[in-house]
Motif scaffolding. Structure first.
Motif, PDB file in Angstrom:
ATOM      1  N   ILE A  20     -25.691  26.636  -3.840  1.00 12.41           N
ATOM      2  CA  ILE A  20     -24.931  26.685  -2.590  1.00 12.41           C
ATOM      3  C   ILE A  20     -24.672  25.286  -2.046  1.00 12.41           C
ATOM      4  O   ILE A  20     -23.599  25.000  -1.515  1.00 12.41           O
ATOM      5  N   PHE A  21     -25.637  24.382  -2.208  1.00 12.82           N
ATOM      6  CA  PHE A  21     -25.528  23.064  -1.589  1.00 12.82           C
ATOM      7  C   PHE A  21     -25.211  21.951  -2.584  1.00 12.82           C
ATOM      8  O   PHE A  21     -25.388  20.777  -2.272  1.00 12.82           O
ATOM      9  N   ALA A  83     -17.985  12.832  -0.532  1.00 16.56           N
ATOM     10  CA  ALA A  83     -19.010  12.729  -1.568  1.00 16.56           C
ATOM     11  C   ALA A  83     -19.987  13.890  -1.543  1.00 16.56           C
ATOM     12  O   ALA A  83     -20.478  14.322  -2.602  1.00 16.56           O
ATOM     13  N   LEU A  84     -20.291  14.424  -0.363  1.00 16.96           N
ATOM     14  CA  LEU A  84     -21.341  15.442  -0.240  1.00 16.96           C
ATOM     15  C   LEU A  84     -20.810  16.830   0.106  1.00 16.96           C
ATOM     16  O   LEU A  84     -21.590  17.786   0.120  1.00 16.96           O
ATOM     17  N   GLY A  85     -19.507  16.963   0.372  1.00 15.71           N
ATOM     18  CA  GLY A  85     -18.974  18.202   0.932  1.00 15.71           C
ATOM     19  C   GLY A  85     -18.776  19.334  -0.052  1.00 15.71           C
ATOM     20  O   GLY A  85     -18.844  19.164  -1.275  1.00 15.71           O
ATOM     21  N   GLY A  86     -18.492  20.496   0.528  1.00 18.18           N
ATOM     22  CA  GLY A  86     -18.281  21.706  -0.258  1.00 18.18           C
ATOM     23  C   GLY A  86     -16.823  22.030  -0.471  1.00 18.18           C
ATOM     24  O   GLY A  86     -16.489  23.126  -0.919  1.00 18.18           O
ATOM     25  N   LEU A 276     -20.219  21.967  17.557  1.00 11.35           N
ATOM     26  CA  LEU A 276     -19.435  23.199  17.547  1.00 11.35           C
ATOM     27  C   LEU A 276     -17.997  22.930  17.131  1.00 11.35           C
ATOM     28  O   LEU A 276     -17.461  23.588  16.219  1.00 11.35           O
ATOM     29  N   LEU A 277     -17.364  21.934  17.771  1.00  8.56           N
ATOM     30  CA  LEU A 277     -15.979  21.632  17.430  1.00  8.56           C
ATOM     31  C   LEU A 277     -15.862  21.067  16.023  1.00  8.56           C
ATOM     32  O   LEU A 277     -14.918  21.383  15.290  1.00  8.56           O
ATOM     33  N   GLY A 278     -16.841  20.247  15.622  1.00  7.88           N
ATOM     34  CA  GLY A 278     -16.814  19.700  14.268  1.00  7.88           C
ATOM     35  C   GLY A 278     -16.902  20.772  13.209  1.00  7.88           C
ATOM     36  O   GLY A 278     -16.202  20.723  12.190  1.00  7.88           O
ATOM     37  N   ALA A 279     -17.753  21.766  13.434  1.00  7.03           N
ATOM     38  CA  ALA A 279     -17.880  22.869  12.483  1.00  7.03           C
ATOM     39  C   ALA A 279     -16.571  23.650  12.381  1.00  7.03           C
ATOM     40  O   ALA A 279     -16.093  23.960  11.282  1.00  7.03           O
ATOM     41  N   ILE A 280     -15.979  23.954  13.539  1.00  6.11           N
ATOM     42  CA  ILE A 280     -14.732  24.727  13.541  1.00  6.11           C
ATOM     43  C   ILE A 280     -13.614  23.951  12.866  1.00  6.11           C
ATOM     44  O   ILE A 280     -12.915  24.465  11.973  1.00  6.11           O
ATOM     45  N   GLU A 281     -13.421  22.690  13.265  1.00  2.00           N
ATOM     46  CA  GLU A 281     -12.325  21.881  12.727  1.00  2.00           C
ATOM     47  C   GLU A 281     -12.467  21.671  11.223  1.00  2.00           C
ATOM     48  O   GLU A 281     -11.502  21.786  10.464  1.00  2.00           O
ATOM     49  N   SER A 282     -13.664  21.334  10.767  1.00  2.00           N
ATOM     50  CA  SER A 282     -13.860  21.036   9.347  1.00  2.00           C
ATOM     51  C   SER A 282     -13.646  22.271   8.478  1.00  2.00           C
ATOM     52  O   SER A 282     -13.028  22.188   7.411  1.00  2.00           O
ATOM     53  N   LEU A 283     -14.142  23.424   8.937  1.00  2.00           N
ATOM     54  CA  LEU A 283     -13.986  24.629   8.130  1.00  2.00           C
ATOM     55  C   LEU A 283     -12.554  25.154   8.184  1.00  2.00           C
ATOM     56  O   LEU A 283     -12.054  25.699   7.201  1.00  2.00           O
ATOM     57  N   LEU A 284     -11.853  24.972   9.310  1.00  2.00           N
ATOM     58  CA  LEU A 284     -10.427  25.308   9.354  1.00  2.00           C
ATOM     59  C   LEU A 284      -9.646  24.435   8.378  1.00  2.00           C
ATOM     60  O   LEU A 284      -8.759  24.912   7.660  1.00  2.00           O
ATOM     61  N   SER A 285      -9.988  23.156   8.335  1.00  2.00           N
ATOM     62  CA  SER A 285      -9.328  22.243   7.414  1.00  2.00           C
ATOM     63  C   SER A 285      -9.597  22.640   5.962  1.00  2.00           C
ATOM     64  O   SER A 285      -8.688  22.616   5.116  1.00  2.00           O
ATOM     65  N   SER A 299     -18.812  26.786   2.685  1.00  2.00           N
ATOM     66  CA  SER A 299     -18.840  26.394   4.091  1.00  2.00           C
ATOM     67  C   SER A 299     -20.158  25.740   4.496  1.00  2.00           C
ATOM     68  O   SER A 299     -20.168  24.770   5.266  1.00  2.00           O
ATOM     69  N   ASN A 300     -21.279  26.235   4.002  1.00  2.00           N
ATOM     70  CA  ASN A 300     -22.557  25.677   4.430  1.00  2.00           C
ATOM     71  C   ASN A 300     -22.786  24.288   3.841  1.00  2.00           C
ATOM     72  O   ASN A 300     -23.311  23.397   4.515  1.00  2.00           O
ATOM     73  N   CYS A 301     -22.375  24.086   2.616  1.00  2.00           N
ATOM     74  CA  CYS A 301     -22.440  22.752   2.010  1.00  2.00           C
ATOM     75  C   CYS A 301     -21.554  21.782   2.791  1.00  2.00           C
ATOM     76  O   CYS A 301     -21.917  20.616   3.002  1.00  2.00           O
ATOM     77  N   GLU A 302     -20.403  22.271   3.243  1.00  2.00           N
ATOM     78  CA  GLU A 302     -19.486  21.434   4.015  1.00  2.00           C
ATOM     79  C   GLU A 302     -20.120  21.021   5.346  1.00  2.00           C
ATOM     80  O   GLU A 302     -19.990  19.868   5.779  1.00  2.00           O
ATOM     81  N   LEU A 303     -20.823  21.941   6.008  1.00  2.00           N
ATOM     82  CA  LEU A 303     -21.477  21.596   7.269  1.00  2.00           C
ATOM     83  C   LEU A 303     -22.575  20.557   7.065  1.00  2.00           C
ATOM     84  O   LEU A 303     -22.757  19.663   7.903  1.00  2.00           O
TER      85      LEU A 303
END
Length: 572
Positions: A20-21, A83-86, A276-285, A299-303
């Motif tokens: 997952i990560f 480098a680290l994202g999902g 909160l806003l960072g999670a929403i914006e990044s996952l929408l992107s 999504s969790n790796c991205e967070l």
């Protein structure tokens, strides 16, 4: 290809923690990363860096900080996110959506408070990711995301009026929108034609290039042209050099933000809002990138990546970092193959900073305000806003409540109230469905084989024909299920010739679900797939139509048999 019902889940073993990560960077390296992929990623990374250079500085200035902090964020935060994202294609950096929150934090607690809040937000995002709470972001209704995004766009534009028209205020510019407008109106007598001319020229160049040369870096060209004209004519307009003394040509050494228990408690609400806003914006992107490429992010790796990125940004003096929709879309369109493009985008920005830092001092602030005016215009999602206003009174109420609270009260309050209203609207629609559309039960009961009269023999071709896919949705289709159904619909990336989606067992759907279907239909149309919608009731069809699910994207038929007849297949 078989034709599964959407309510049936394939038998899968649960993924391990490591799976997952695991960053997408590791995934593409395991797949085999070749020289051709590196060249494509280098071109995409350079393209995005050219877009991000003026934008990062403009966002930082509008946020109440210095332009170099925007570059630090794009370089450090952007590199770590890729480098680290999902997500394969996510581009990170400072985002226009954060301008409101960051400016308010700087106003209340100074830059030291901002850096500490950014560091704490990174820690909160790490916790959210490792607790696997990223998947719950999908439960935010579509009208809420459109509402707060449009509200942020209005606030961004209002924050740039002073720079756009060269107004001079007797004191500090108010943060609240009503007080801000009153102060700006009172200062209208200080209007500067030269400053307004530079801003108008910047906006005209960006808009003109977008129309006639869409592949050119309009923002960079516009800012460069405005800077050259301002220098040649020696216009009386503020520049980065005159107000901030230019930008340094190197990164600062990492250091911990100032910490005291009192300051930490004071900025905790800001840190939560950033997270909160960072999670929403990044996952929408990331979802936007998925829709453009047919890939799926984790999504969790991205967070987790967003968490490390914000911690890294704070250590180097940057502001909040998140996934950016426009730059991510530019990355995909430029031909990126994977996260290396995002990492190279950060390295190119560092190179620009090392080589061209002295030139940044000549950039007029009015030109950067023009850039942000374009950003606000694009953020507003005018078509989606008007569609939701027309679609139903319930969606309109959720949208307007979120929008107005974001503009006149607070972003976090707008999101929370919008989500609460969206949940109440769903419960109300569920109650209406049960009482009014009793012929379509929420759970389909077993029926005898001869309940529908004569039956034809089973045709194995319907389940094995690679050119035909039939999906059936059963039950209420609302914002909580839209992400799951959207993931299944992504399988049309296999590109059959015909795709049938049956709604005969769907008692109702909301705007989030309709938007999901519109995205799938648009993707199918782009891939040359004939998309059929069958069995939709009047209210369901009305909602789909209101959100653009209509010809030529889809063809409506009364039943699956009618769709098969239109395709030229034998019915069963």
């Amino acid at each position: 290809m078989t034709s599964p019902a959407l309510e049936q889940k394939p038998q899968e073993t649960s993924a391990s923690f490591a799976e997952i990560f695991t960053p997408k960077l590791v995934t593409i390296l395991r797949e085999g990363y070749r020289l051709g992929d590196l060249k494509a990623d280098a071109i995409a990374g350079l393209t995005v860096a050219i877009v991000a250079l003026p934008l990062s500085m403009a966002i930082a200035i509008a946020s109440g900080t210095t332009p170099d902090r925007g570059l630090y964020t794009a370089i450090i935060g952007g590199f770590l996110i890729s480098a680290l994202g999902g997500s394969r294609f996510q581009i990170g950096g400072p985002a226009g959506a954060f301008i409101v929150l960051v400016a308010a934090t700087v106003s209340r607690h100074g830059v030291d408070g901002l850096l500490l809040a950014t560091l704490m937000a990174g820690g909160i995002l790490l916790v959210l990711g490792f607790l696997r709470l990223g998947t719950y972001v999908k439960y935010i209704p579509y009208p809420v995301t459109v509402g707060f995004t449009a509200g942020i766009a209005v606030i961004i534009f209002a924050s740039q009026i002073k720079e756009l028209f060269g107004l001079t205020l007797p004191g500090k510019e108010p943060g609240e929108i009503i007080e801000k407008v009153e102060a700006l109106a009172a200062a209208s007598g200080t209007f500067s034609p030269a400053t307004a001319g530079i801003a108008l020229l910047t906006i005209a160049i960006i808009a003109g290039l977008k129309r006639f040369r869409p592949h050119w870096p309009g923002m960079l060209i516009a800012v460069a042209a405005a800077s050259i004209i301002n220098w040649l004519i020696d216009m009386p307009a503020d520049t980065i050099g005159s107000r901030f003394g230019g930008i340094p040509n190197s990164l600062p050494l990492p250091s911990l933000p100032v910490f005291t228990p009192e300051l930490a408690m004071a900025v905790l609400p800001d840190a939560v809002a950033f997270a909160l806003l960072g999670a929403i914006e990044s996952l929408l992107s990331a979802v936007v990138a998925d829709g453009m490429t047919g890939r799926r992010h984790r999504s969790n790796c991205e967070l987790v990546a967003q968490g490390f990125a914000n911690i890294g940004s704070a250590l180097f003096g940057g502001v909040c970092a998140t996934g950016t929709i426009a730059r991510t879309a530019t990355n995909v369109r430029a031909g990126a193959r994977g996260p290396v493009a995002g990492m190279l985008h950060s390295l190119f920005l560092l190179l620009f900073m090392l080589v061209a830092a002295p030139l940044a001092g000549y950039i007029p602030l009015a030109a950067l305000a023009g850039v942000l005016a374009i950003v606000a215009w694009n953020m507003a999602e005018r078509h989606a806003f008007l569609t939701l206003i027309r679609s139903s009174r319930g969606d309109a109420v959720v949208l307007l409540a979120t929008f107005l609270l974001t503009v006149f009260r607070d972003l976090t309050e707008g999101i929370l109230v919008g989500f609460g209203l969206g949940t109440l609207l769903f419960l109300h629609r569920m109650a209406q469905t049960i009482s009014v559309e009793s012929e379509t039960p929420m759970v389909t009961e077993d029926r005898a084989d001869n309940a529908n009269g004569g039956r034809t023999a089973y045709d194995v071709a319907l389940a094995t024909d690679p050119n035909l896919v039939i999906y059936r949705i059963s039950g209420a289709f609302f914002f909580g299920a839209a992400s799951t159904v959207g993931a299944v619909l992504d399988r049309i990336a296999d590109r059959p010739k015909s795709f049938v989606l049956d709604f005969s067992a769907v008692p109702f759907l909301d705007s989030t679900a309709a938007n999901t279907i519109e995205g799938a239909a648009r993707k199918a149309h782009r891939n040359g797939v004939k998309f059929f919608v069958t069995g939709a009731s009047g209210p369901v069809r009305h909602t789909l139509w209101a959100h653009g699910v209509q010809a030529p994207l889809v063809h409506y038929e009364k039943s699956i048999d009618d769709a098969l007849e239109a395709i030229g297949q034998p019915t069963a």
